[in-house]
Every structure is written in C-alpha cells, then in structure tokens.
Design an enzyme around this catalytic site. Structure first.
Site, PDB file in Angstrom:
ATOM      1  N   HIS A 195     -17.621  17.077  26.557  1.00 10.91           N
ATOM      2  CA  HIS A 195     -17.508  16.445  27.880  1.00 10.91           C
ATOM      3  C   HIS A 195     -18.916  16.315  28.449  1.00 10.91           C
ATOM      4  O   HIS A 195     -19.785  17.162  28.176  1.00 10.91           O
ATOM      5  CB  HIS A 195     -16.692  17.320  28.848  1.00 10.91           C
ATOM      6  CG  HIS A 195     -15.241  17.437  28.507  1.00 10.91           C
ATOM      7  ND1 HIS A 195     -14.551  18.623  28.545  1.00 10.91           N
ATOM      8  CD2 HIS A 195     -14.336  16.504  28.131  1.00 10.91           C
ATOM      9  CE1 HIS A 195     -13.280  18.432  28.211  1.00 10.91           C
ATOM     10  NE2 HIS A 195     -13.126  17.147  27.945  1.00 10.91           N
ATOM     11  N   GLU A 252     -10.369  12.307  30.269  1.00  8.98           N
ATOM     12  CA  GLU A 252     -10.479  13.776  30.386  1.00  8.98           C
ATOM     13  C   GLU A 252     -10.886  14.192  31.798  1.00  8.98           C
ATOM     14  O   GLU A 252     -11.359  15.305  32.024  1.00  8.98           O
ATOM     15  CB  GLU A 252     -11.443  14.310  29.322  1.00  8.98           C
ATOM     16  CG  GLU A 252     -11.060  13.899  27.907  1.00  8.98           C
ATOM     17  CD  GLU A 252     -10.349  14.978  27.068  1.00  8.98           C
ATOM     18  OE1 GLU A 252     -10.572  16.164  27.311  1.00  8.98           O
ATOM     19  OE2 GLU A 252      -9.551  14.600  26.171  1.00  8.98           O
ATOM     20  N   LEU A 312      -8.304  25.138  18.693  1.00  8.46           N
ATOM     21  CA  LEU A 312      -7.548  23.878  18.783  1.00  8.46           C
ATOM     22  C   LEU A 312      -8.414  22.647  19.037  1.00  8.46           C
ATOM     23  O   LEU A 312      -7.930  21.530  18.905  1.00  8.46           O
ATOM     24  CB  LEU A 312      -6.498  23.983  19.901  1.00  8.46           C
ATOM     25  CG  LEU A 312      -5.460  25.099  19.740  1.00  8.46           C
ATOM     26  CD1 LEU A 312      -4.456  25.062  20.891  1.00  8.46           C
ATOM     27  CD2 LEU A 312      -4.736  24.966  18.408  1.00  8.46           C
ATOM     28  N   CYS A 335     -16.175  23.999  34.233  1.00  5.95           N
ATOM     29  CA  CYS A 335     -14.886  23.582  33.653  1.00  5.95           C
ATOM     30  C   CYS A 335     -13.723  24.154  34.441  1.00  5.95           C
ATOM     31  O   CYS A 335     -12.645  23.563  34.491  1.00  5.95           O
ATOM     32  CB  CYS A 335     -14.735  24.091  32.220  1.00  5.95           C
ATOM     33  SG  CYS A 335     -15.974  23.517  31.086  1.00  5.95           S
ATOM     34  N   ALA A 341     -17.482  26.504  20.614  1.00  4.45           N
ATOM     35  CA  ALA A 341     -17.015  27.856  20.958  1.00  4.45           C
ATOM     36  C   ALA A 341     -15.568  28.047  20.526  1.00  4.45           C
ATOM     37  O   ALA A 341     -15.201  29.097  19.990  1.00  4.45           O
ATOM     38  CB  ALA A 341     -17.157  28.098  22.460  1.00  4.45           C
TER      39      ALA A 341
HETATM   40  O1  SUG Z   1     -10.726  20.880  26.066  1.00  2.74           O
HETATM   41  N1  SUG Z   1     -11.002  24.276  25.207  1.00  2.74           N
HETATM   42  C1  SUG Z   1     -11.167  23.233  26.191  1.00  2.74           C
HETATM   43  C2  SUG Z   1     -12.390  23.480  27.032  1.00  2.74           C
HETATM   44  C3  SUG Z   1     -12.471  22.527  28.195  1.00  2.74           C
HETATM   45  C4  SUG Z   1     -13.751  22.618  28.934  1.00  2.74           C
HETATM   46  N2  SUG Z   1     -13.770  21.719  30.012  1.00  2.74           N
HETATM   47  C5  SUG Z   1     -14.839  21.049  30.464  1.00  2.74           C
HETATM   48  N3  SUG Z   1     -15.922  20.916  29.755  1.00  2.74           N
HETATM   49  N4  SUG Z   1     -14.747  20.487  31.601  1.00  2.74           N
HETATM   50  C6  SUG Z   1     -11.250  21.857  25.510  1.00  2.74           C
HETATM   51  O2  SUG Z   1     -11.858  21.775  24.439  1.00  2.74           O
HETATM   52  C7  SUG Z   1      -9.802  25.500  23.468  1.00  2.74           C
HETATM   53  C8  SUG Z   1      -8.388  25.960  23.198  1.00  2.74           C
HETATM   54  C9  SUG Z   1      -8.268  26.759  21.929  1.00  2.74           C
HETATM   55  O3  SUG Z   1      -9.012  26.520  20.968  1.00  2.74           O
HETATM   56  O4  SUG Z   1      -7.388  27.664  21.871  1.00  2.74           O
HETATM   57  C10 SUG Z   1      -9.857  24.395  24.539  1.00  2.74           C
HETATM   58  O5  SUG Z   1      -8.912  23.680  24.721  1.00  2.74           O
END
Ligand code: SUG
Length: 416
Positions: free
Chosen positions: A230, A162, A21, A347, A27
C-alpha cells in the site's frame, strides 16, 4: 460546526493470527505459522488509542468483525484437504487495519458539502475481500446522519480498491478545502498492485471531488516489489506536509510538481534512499506513521518501536528533529503484534474529518470506555493462538463469545 480529524482505530479481534495470507506483504510471509497473542495485540492497539486520545482529545474505534465467517467457510467447501491458508481466511482479524476500511473525502472537498465514504472492496486478497459487508454495516451505524455523511457502494470487482491506505489529503488545516491524492499501482514485480487506477478514479467521481483538486499518481513498481503493498507503507500526508520516501512514486519529481500545482503550500519531507533504503523503510515502517497535528499546532510522528531500533531510521529521525522541519516530535509506540502481519500505526486507523457531534457516540473513545474495553479484552481475548487451533470449534466458540462480550460492553449488540 467544528470539523476535526478523528482517528478510528480497529480494535484487534480475538482471532488475530499469523497465517501468511498476504502475497507481497513481507511481514505476513515472514511470520506465517507463528503463534499469535491476540490479548497482547489488542492491548497494544488500545494503548496507542489512549496515547492519541490524551494527545488530541478525540479518538474513535471500530469493533472486530464476526469471525470465523461462517458464510465464507461454507462457500469454501472446506473438508480438511484444503491448504491451511484457505482454512485460515474466514478467521482473519484483518479488519483491524481500518486504513483499508474505506476511502474518506471530508465535507470541504465535496460538491454537496457532505463527508463521503466508500467501503473498500479489498478484492485482491480472499481474506480481506470478506470484510466490506460488515465494515459497511458498521460505517452506516457510526456515520448514520444522512445530513452529514454519504456511504457509497464499494467499487465493483474486479477493480481493486484498498481504501484510505492509498489516499492522501493536503490542506492548510483539516477543516479547510483539501487536495486529494489517489495513489494506484500498475505493476509490482512478483507482487500484485492492489489499488487499481480506475477504482481510484471511480471513487473520486462518486465523491464529487473537483477535478482541479484531485490527483492520480502511480506508485513506484519497485516499491511494491520491495513490499510496499500500500502507498501508506512509503508515504503519509498531513495538512501541508508530505512525508515520503524518495522512491515512493513512479516519477517522484513529477508527483511533487503535480501536487504543488494544485496545492502551492506543499512542504515535502523526503527521506533519501542513501539515509534509509526502501528495504529498511519497509522493515521498520517509518512511513506507516501517524502524522498528527497537536493542539499546539506542532506536528508529531507516531512511529513503530521498530524505528527506534534501526540505527539508520533513528539516526535520520534524530537529525530531522535537530533541524528546523515541520515535524517536531517522533513518538514510538509498541504495536509489534500488528507489525508482524504488516500493519503499523497508520494501518490501524481510518482518518475521518468531521464534527464529532455528528458521529454515533458509541464509536468515540473516552478513558472510562477504554477501561471497559481493556477489561473485556483481558477477560475474553485468547492469550495465544497456535496455527493448529485455527479451524477448531473450541476456538470458534471462544472468539465468538469474546466479540459478543465486547459488543455488549459498548452497547453495540446491533452488530451481533
Ligand atoms: O492487507 N495483513 C494486511 C496488512 C494491512 C496493512 N494496511 C495498510 N498498509 N494500510 C494486508 O496485507 C496479513 C494476514 C495474515 O497473513 O494472516 C494481512 O492481511
């Protein structure tokens, strides 16, 4: 009143899945469509919490948000013809990454001597923009004392915010007055810059921070383009130490100088690109670490296991420990289920400097409560979710019941 840093980790929700998403999160894109393992994911997160509880003597948590989000499902007019990403958004367990729950300015930094929290609007991503109303309800319960905490409205859209993932604090010790550093993005090549400068500036004003102790620094567009969506993917601060990749900021030297002017005791631990490339830093999440001050006064870096498996990263860590720097321990933890969606140890936690006695004790962990949480996860969290399960009623019933069982075990049915 004794102010300490409390890490509030998000308990990984029972709908944890990989839907690809997050544009710009390498990743998340790489694991799109993989089966996920919510039970293992939640137990990995709990093991990290237990480790930090043992190390620090204090640990908090937030519970998963209600999923699937029925209101968002209705608003999206889903009829089966939509792309799978749209169907998956109301199911996202993304609130586990509580570094994005809010921006927190502890009491020593603010004009009214209260701890200020602004829930992040997360407007850049649909699946994350649904989080803040439920996050806010939880913050209002956990930090209900109006003598000690102020909870603000989120920044209005379309200013993207964020939360703490783009915020760092430098101070002699957590209870002392701090310099707050807001890191925003302007551009990120093919990827969105999620933290907007005016959102950061608005939060600093609302939190009543002193201008001479507040800095706004631009993130390196090349870092965003490489997948650092981030700032906490390429830098982390704790007390007087800034641990950062050499290519984190748009103008690295100017950033150090500006911080040093406001906080002369700054110690920079910089990792050069020649030792760890930006790509390798983002793949291993070396900087998405929890930099902790242990009761002994030494600092420890809690990193993902992936760091130990990278010769470049582990080589750098080993050499760093052999030197005489401020970071005296490196502690790998297994949070692979979260990492596969781009969320490392940092995170998964929101740092709040406050007196633990002012926090609703239902959100504070102890060993007995950790055992209760583990029992609920083992009994109720799905072992595996396949992409074809997303959107189905049997899975909806099971994740709703799982969350309900957790709320009841924690005396938090008020969030039901
Ligand atoms: O917002 N991943 C989150 C990861 C957040 C990491 N937070 C920090 N760096 N503080 C994002 O990108 C993936 C969800 C999905 O693909 O199903 C997601 O939302």
């Amino acid at each position: 009143m004794s102010l300490v840093e409390i890490n509030f980790d998000g308990i990984v929700g029972p709908s944890h899945n990989y839907a690809g998403l997050s544009l710009g999160n390498i990743a998340s894109a790489a694991h799109a469509g993989d089966p996920s393992y919510p039970r293992a994911a939640a137990l990995q997160g709990l093991a990290k919490m237990r480790g930090n509880l043992a190390r620090l003597g204090v640990q908090g948590f937030f519970v998963p948000l209600p999923r699937p989000n029925r209101a968002l499902q209705a608003a999206l007019a889903l009829d089966g013809s939509e792309p799978p990403q749209l169907r998956a958004a109301p199911w996202s367990a993304s609130a586990m990454w509580t570094a994005n729950a809010a921006t927190v300015s502890p009491a020593p930094d603010t004009a009214d001597g209260k701890c200020h929290l602004t829930p992040a609007n997360l407007v850049t991503m649909l699946h994350r923009a649904q989080e803040w109303p439920d996050t806010r309800r939880q913050l209002e319960l956990a930090f209900a004392s109006r003598d000690h905490f102020v909870i603000h409205d989120p920044v209005p859209p379309s200013l993207g915010d964020e939360g703490a993932a783009n915020h760092m604090r430098l101070c002699q010790s957590h209870a002392d007055v701090g310099v707050e550093v807001f890191v925003y993005g302007k551009s990120g090549g093919p990827f969105p810059a999620r933290q907007h400068e005016q959102a950061s500036r608005l939060i600093a004003r609302a939190h009543r921070l002193a201008p001479e102790r507040t800095l706004f620094i631009e993130q390196n567009p090349a870092a965003i383009a490489a997948g650092a969506f981030h700032n906490d993917v390429v830098a982390v601060a704790n007390e007087r130490v800034l641990f950062t990749h050499a290519e984190a900021f748009a103008d690295q030297e100017a950033a150090y100088e500006a911080i040093r002017r406001a906080f002369p005791a700054l110690e920079v631990v910089e990792v050069p690109a020649s030792a760890v490339s930006l790509d390798e830093a983002i793949r291993t999440y070396l900087f998405n670490a929890q930099l902790l001050t242990l009761p002994s006064g030494e600092m420890a870096l809690v990193v993902p296991e992936e760091c130990r498996e990278s010769p470049a990263v582990w080589g750098w860590c080993t050499a760093m420990l052999a030197g005489n720097g401020p970071i005296r321990q490196v502690i790998p933890v297994d949070v692979r289920q979260s990492m596969a969606n781009g969320g490392g140890p940092a995170c998964l936690r929101l740092r709040v400097v406050c007196d633990p006695a002012t926090v609703d004790p239902r959100f504070l962990l102890d060993e007995a409560k950790a055992d209760r949480i583990a029992a609920v996860i083992e009994a109720h969290w799905p072992e595996q979710i396949d992409p074809s399960d997303i959107g189905t009623e049997p899975l909806a019933r099971s994740v709703i019941a799982a969350r309900q069982a957790l709320l009841e075990a924690l005396d938090l049915a008020a969030l039901g």
